[in-house]
Design a protein around this motif. Structure first.
Motif, PDB file in Angstrom:
ATOM      1  N   UNK A 209      59.660  40.309  49.778  1.00 54.92           N
ATOM      2  CA  UNK A 209      58.318  40.828  49.516  1.00 54.92           C
ATOM      3  C   UNK A 209      57.814  41.663  50.702  1.00 54.92           C
ATOM      4  N   UNK A 210      58.213  41.289  51.917  1.00 54.40           N
ATOM      5  CA  UNK A 210      57.890  42.121  53.085  1.00 54.40           C
ATOM      6  C   UNK A 210      58.381  43.559  52.851  1.00 54.40           C
ATOM      7  N   UNK A 211      59.621  43.676  52.395  1.00 48.37           N
ATOM      8  CA  UNK A 211      60.188  45.012  52.154  1.00 48.37           C
ATOM      9  C   UNK A 211      59.501  45.698  50.975  1.00 48.37           C
ATOM     10  N   UNK A 212      59.204  44.918  49.936  1.00 50.62           N
ATOM     11  CA  UNK A 212      58.571  45.481  48.740  1.00 50.62           C
ATOM     12  C   UNK A 212      57.211  46.092  49.060  1.00 50.62           C
ATOM     13  N   UNK A 213      56.483  45.478  50.007  1.00 50.43           N
ATOM     14  CA  UNK A 213      55.149  45.981  50.351  1.00 50.43           C
ATOM     15  C   UNK A 213      55.174  46.952  51.530  1.00 50.43           C
ATOM     16  N   UNK A 214      56.329  47.564  51.744  1.00 48.81           N
ATOM     17  CA  UNK A 214      56.398  48.664  52.714  1.00 48.81           C
ATOM     18  C   UNK A 214      56.823  48.266  54.114  1.00 48.81           C
ATOM     19  N   UNK A 215      57.181  47.006  54.336  1.00 49.39           N
ATOM     20  CA  UNK A 215      57.642  46.588  55.665  1.00 49.39           C
ATOM     21  C   UNK A 215      59.014  47.183  55.992  1.00 49.39           C
ATOM     22  N   UNK A 216      59.209  47.509  57.257  1.00 47.11           N
ATOM     23  CA  UNK A 216      60.494  48.048  57.734  1.00 47.11           C
ATOM     24  C   UNK A 216      61.013  47.066  58.778  1.00 47.11           C
ATOM     25  N   UNK A 217      62.234  46.564  58.590  1.00 48.21           N
ATOM     26  CA  UNK A 217      62.746  45.574  59.541  1.00 48.21           C
ATOM     27  C   UNK A 217      63.041  46.197  60.905  1.00 48.21           C
ATOM     28  N   UNK A 218      63.502  47.433  60.906  1.00 48.12           N
ATOM     29  CA  UNK A 218      63.787  48.131  62.162  1.00 48.12           C
ATOM     30  C   UNK A 218      65.265  48.112  62.493  1.00 48.12           C
ATOM     31  N   UNK A 219      65.790  49.303  62.792  1.00 49.16           N
ATOM     32  CA  UNK A 219      67.188  49.443  63.207  1.00 49.16           C
ATOM     33  C   UNK A 219      67.316  50.754  63.986  1.00 49.16           C
ATOM     34  N   UNK A 220      68.531  51.172  64.228  1.00 51.05           N
ATOM     35  CA  UNK A 220      68.750  52.388  65.020  1.00 51.05           C
ATOM     36  C   UNK A 220      68.033  53.605  64.430  1.00 51.05           C
ATOM     37  N   UNK A 221      68.063  53.702  63.093  1.00 44.38           N
ATOM     38  CA  UNK A 221      67.446  54.842  62.416  1.00 44.38           C
ATOM     39  C   UNK A 221      65.953  54.941  62.749  1.00 44.38           C
ATOM     40  N   UNK A 222      65.292  53.786  62.879  1.00 44.81           N
ATOM     41  CA  UNK A 222      63.860  53.739  63.220  1.00 44.81           C
ATOM     42  C   UNK A 222      63.604  54.432  64.556  1.00 44.81           C
ATOM     43  N   UNK A 223      64.460  54.179  65.510  1.00 47.45           N
ATOM     44  CA  UNK A 223      64.260  54.715  66.865  1.00 47.45           C
ATOM     45  C   UNK A 223      64.503  56.222  66.905  1.00 47.45           C
ATOM     46  N   UNK A 224      65.458  56.680  66.083  1.00 48.39           N
ATOM     47  CA  UNK A 224      65.857  58.083  66.172  1.00 48.39           C
ATOM     48  C   UNK A 224      64.793  59.050  65.649  1.00 48.39           C
TER      49      UNK A 224
END
Ligand code: HEC
Ligand code: HEC
Ligand code: HEC
Ligand code: HEC
Length: 193
Positions: free
Chosen positions: A138-153
């Motif tokens: 549900x975190x992901x469904x409501x727009x949450x982003x867990x965060x990974x390398x792509x986030x930083x770039x």
């Protein structure tokens, strides 16, 4: 005549359906950036790993203030960019708000937070209730982003900026290559250390 009454009847049914649809559907508040201060109400607690204090100690929390420092001002003056703290070309990587320009900010958001939690995890107004956050799906469904390398770039370029020129995807002050594993280690903030 008959035709007209059919038409009026059809219009009436249409209006009724539209009314019912609006009355029955849950109110859809538009998504907004709550501000790190709101995340900190829960994520400042020791039992959950206190992500708030870890973030305060990392440079993302001073990324906006950096734009009022002497290095930023000198670069902007030399390149005709005006006040860097008001220039979207700099703000897009140095503040949460301008990193997602199409999303509005809530009343507790403060631009001085620099890159807050939502700069990496996405605007939080919809996923913030604890019962949603505790469930990954549900975190992901409501727009949450867990965060990974792509986030930083979005903001860190894999390569150092050798010619020290501003580009859409490159800070003039990025002096070293970006390596996700090394850099994430510096800012990690686990729930269970
Ligand atoms: C009402 C309390 C509350 C608020 C407000 C809140 N969180 Fe959470 N959050 C939690 C809880 C509880 C968990 C689950 C932690 C655990 O695994 O024990 C969680 C989990 C998370 C996770 C991990 C999700 C996953 O599935 O891996 C992230 C990332 C996160 N929160 C970020 C944020 C951000 C960013 C904000 C602000 C926009 C925020 N939280 C606001 C309570 C909250
Ligand atoms: C929205 C833009 C943005 C995103 C996304 C972002 N950063 Fe940053 N990061 C910055 C800015 C801007 C600075 C410089 C802040 C300052 O010094 O004023 C920075 C600084 C850092 C620093 C400190 C570097 C130093 O010299 O000490 C580390 C480490 C870092 N980021 C890691 C990461 C990692 C890992 C991710 C992804 C999980 C990430 N960043 C995502 C904008 C971003
Ligand atoms: C593409 C995203 C991006 C843009 C655009 C950007 N920055 Fe940065 N900025 C960063 C990141 C990421 C860092 C951290 C680099 C590192 O330490 O590796 C940084 C670091 C800096 C630093 C050094 C901070 C320190 O701790 O010494 C200054 C100063 C700075 N930026 C000013 C600016 C100015 C002024 C502009 C606009 C002219 C700008 N930046 C545009 C992402 C960006
Ligand atoms: C620079 C980007 C960045 C910022 C800023 C940031 N996070 Fe994270 N966060 C990440 C990444 C990347 C992960 C790791 C995801 C993974 O590998 O599971 C993470 C993981 C988490 C987790 C899950 C930890 C676990 O043990 O599962 C929580 C909770 C969390 N962040 C909350 C926050 C809160 C609250 C803030 C603000 C106080 C914040 N984050 C700021 C990038 C960021």
């Amino acid at each position: 005549m008959k035709y007209i009454s059919y038409l009026i009847f059809a219009l009436f049914i249409g209006a009724l359906l539209l009314f019912l649809k609006n009355a029955l559907e849950p109110k859809q508040e538009p998504l907004y950036i709550t501000g790190t201060v709101k995340c900190g109400e829960c994520h400042g607690l020791k039992v959950n790993g206190n992500q708030l204090d870890k973030w305060k100690a990392d440079k993302h929390s001073t990324a906006f203030k950096t734009l009022s420092g002497s290095r930023a001002k000198e670069f902007a003056a030399a390149n005709g960019l005006g006040d860097p703290a008001q220039n979207e070309k700099c703000l897009k990587c140095h503040t949460t708000q301008f990193s997602q320009k199409d999303t509005p900010v809530g009343e507790f958001y403060d631009i001085n937070e620099g890159i807050g939690c939502e700069g990496c995890h996405g605007a939080g107004s919809k996923y913030s209730p604890a019962h949603i956050m505790k469930n990954e799906a549900s975190f992901l469904q409501y727009g949450g982003i867990k965060g990974d390398e792509k986030t930083c770039l979005k903001c860190h370029n894999p390569k150092a900026n050798k010619d020290k020129k501003l580009a859409d995807d490159h800070c003039p002050f990025q002096e070293e290559d970006f390596n996700y594993n090394i850099e994430f280690e510096k800012i990690k903030h686990p729930v269970k250390p």
